[in-house]
Design a protein around this motif. Sequence first.
Motif, PDB file in Angstrom:
ATOM      1  N   ALA A 186       0.831  -1.202   0.000  1.00  0.00           N
ATOM      2  CA  ALA A 186       0.000   0.000   0.000  1.00  0.00           C
ATOM      3  C   ALA A 186       0.868   1.254   0.000  1.00  0.00           C
ATOM      4  O   ALA A 186       0.598   2.216  -0.732  1.00  0.00           O
ATOM      5  CB  ALA A 186      -0.935  -0.005   1.216  1.00  0.00           C
ATOM      6  N   SER A 187       1.918   1.247   0.821  1.00  0.00           N
ATOM      7  CA  SER A 187       2.818   2.395   0.874  1.00  0.00           C
ATOM      8  C   SER A 187       3.544   2.577  -0.450  1.00  0.00           C
ATOM      9  O   SER A 187       3.740   3.694  -0.914  1.00  0.00           O
ATOM     10  CB  SER A 187       3.831   2.222   2.009  1.00  0.00           C
ATOM     11  OG  SER A 187       3.190   2.161   3.250  1.00  0.00           O
ATOM     12  N   LYS A 189       2.479   1.655  -3.449  1.00  0.00           N
ATOM     13  CA  LYS A 189       1.524   2.172  -4.431  1.00  0.00           C
ATOM     14  C   LYS A 189       1.349   3.675  -4.272  1.00  0.00           C
ATOM     15  O   LYS A 189       1.373   4.429  -5.247  1.00  0.00           O
ATOM     16  CB  LYS A 189       0.177   1.466  -4.278  1.00  0.00           C
ATOM     17  CG  LYS A 189      -0.889   1.913  -5.285  1.00  0.00           C
ATOM     18  CD  LYS A 189      -2.154   1.101  -5.100  1.00  0.00           C
ATOM     19  CE  LYS A 189      -3.201   1.476  -6.148  1.00  0.00           C
ATOM     20  NZ  LYS A 189      -3.686   2.859  -5.943  1.00  0.00           N
ATOM     21  N   SER A 190       1.202   4.114  -3.014  1.00  0.00           N
ATOM     22  CA  SER A 190       1.048   5.541  -2.744  1.00  0.00           C
ATOM     23  C   SER A 190       2.297   6.317  -3.145  1.00  0.00           C
ATOM     24  O   SER A 190       2.211   7.399  -3.737  1.00  0.00           O
ATOM     25  CB  SER A 190       0.757   5.761  -1.256  1.00  0.00           C
ATOM     26  OG  SER A 190       0.710   7.134  -0.946  1.00  0.00           O
ATOM     27  N   ALA A 191       3.479   5.742  -2.847  1.00  0.00           N
ATOM     28  CA  ALA A 191       4.739   6.409  -3.192  1.00  0.00           C
ATOM     29  C   ALA A 191       4.889   6.555  -4.700  1.00  0.00           C
ATOM     30  O   ALA A 191       5.329   7.598  -5.194  1.00  0.00           O
ATOM     31  CB  ALA A 191       5.914   5.629  -2.609  1.00  0.00           C
ATOM     32  N   GLU A 193       2.445   6.678  -6.941  1.00  0.00           N
ATOM     33  CA  GLU A 193       1.481   7.669  -7.418  1.00  0.00           C
ATOM     34  C   GLU A 193       1.975   9.088  -7.133  1.00  0.00           C
ATOM     35  O   GLU A 193       1.879   9.974  -7.987  1.00  0.00           O
ATOM     36  CB  GLU A 193       0.123   7.433  -6.751  1.00  0.00           C
ATOM     37  CG  GLU A 193      -0.569   6.162  -7.218  1.00  0.00           C
ATOM     38  CD  GLU A 193      -1.832   5.857  -6.424  1.00  0.00           C
ATOM     39  OE1 GLU A 193      -2.043   6.522  -5.379  1.00  0.00           O
ATOM     40  OE2 GLU A 193      -2.598   4.960  -6.840  1.00  0.00           O
ATOM     41  N   GLN A 194       2.503   9.305  -5.939  1.00  0.00           N
ATOM     42  CA  GLN A 194       2.998  10.635  -5.582  1.00  0.00           C
ATOM     43  C   GLN A 194       4.232  11.003  -6.393  1.00  0.00           C
ATOM     44  O   GLN A 194       4.396  12.161  -6.800  1.00  0.00           O
ATOM     45  CB  GLN A 194       3.300  10.690  -4.083  1.00  0.00           C
ATOM     46  CG  GLN A 194       2.046  10.611  -3.214  1.00  0.00           C
ATOM     47  CD  GLN A 194       2.361  10.631  -1.733  1.00  0.00           C
ATOM     48  OE1 GLN A 194       3.479  10.939  -1.329  1.00  0.00           O
ATOM     49  NE2 GLN A 194       1.379  10.293  -0.918  1.00  0.00           N
ATOM     50  N   GLY A 268       8.024  10.387   0.167  1.00  0.00           N
ATOM     51  CA  GLY A 268       7.381   9.631  -0.888  1.00  0.00           C
ATOM     52  C   GLY A 268       7.159  10.404  -2.143  1.00  0.00           C
ATOM     53  O   GLY A 268       6.508   9.946  -3.065  1.00  0.00           O
ATOM     54  N   GLU A 270       5.967  14.066  -2.593  1.00  0.00           N
ATOM     55  CA  GLU A 270       4.718  14.793  -2.607  1.00  0.00           C
ATOM     56  C   GLU A 270       4.648  15.684  -3.823  1.00  0.00           C
ATOM     57  O   GLU A 270       5.628  16.296  -4.234  1.00  0.00           O
ATOM     58  CB  GLU A 270       4.584  15.625  -1.334  1.00  0.00           C
ATOM     59  CG  GLU A 270       4.453  14.747  -0.085  1.00  0.00           C
ATOM     60  CD  GLU A 270       4.227  15.564   1.154  1.00  0.00           C
ATOM     61  OE1 GLU A 270       4.190  16.800   1.038  1.00  0.00           O
ATOM     62  OE2 GLU A 270       4.082  14.979   2.233  1.00  0.00           O
TER      63      GLU A 270
END
Length: 273
Positions: A186-187, A189-191, A193-194, A268, A270
């Motif tokens: 999950a982390s 995937k978020s990283a 995307e960011q 990550g 931003e």
Amino acid sequence: MTQPFPTDALTRSMTEVVDALHSSAFAATLVRLIQQQVAFDCALLLGVGQRPVYLYDNLNHQRALLFDRYLTSHFSQDPFMLALDQGLGAGVWTLAQVSQGRLDPEYRHHFYQATGWQEEVGLILPVRGGLTLMLFLGRLDKRSPLSRDELARLEAIFPLVHSLCRQQWRQETPLLAQSSAQPDSASLKSAVEQAMASVGGDRLTRRERQVAELLLQGLDTEAIATALGIGGGTVKNHRKHLYAKLRLGSRAELFSFFLNHLIAAPDGGEPTA
């Protein structure tokens, strides 16, 4: 007179660095070895070819400037980079030596005044054909200037540092940041995307970043044009401009640039407004 490096501390530190060879812990361990000899507040390690590739830092102050500004544009004004282009050789060099008192006012404002670095030393470390490492050591304004004794200690340990770096980066493999982070899915995937949303920092326009994101996802010119509702020629122009701004020559180099951005970007990666 230069004080001798304690044998037990040297043996322990060298053992830690050798044990860390070919692992993600190497750069941090090497910097700790150097900091036992001379105290510095900040360290930044780059690989230099056509453009600098981020490898490691321990910055705690104004770190975002490294990713938003320095690695996308201001490196071209860095006196160490300029001196390297002019043939600066391996060794320990101070800012005063490489700038010769002629520091670009814009660079002074955007880097030294913005970050608070008051003292800088660069270790130039050629490791193989076509690849030179640059290890920057900086002091913030709370520390005294570098003394002759401290500079002598850095010069004494340089051959060891150089040899270790040649061992670490001797293989002809793509350079990636030295990160030991192991995020969950999950982390990660978020990283990703960011990082996609912030790749290139404020050097790119919103449309150029959209094109970059779709290129990274593997879309060709026609597919990107359809996705964005623009012509194929416009897509090619945006691609040409974003490559020029980031000093890239191909999609493969864009992937390499993105991987380092993903690994290294603060928090990550931003998005930049």
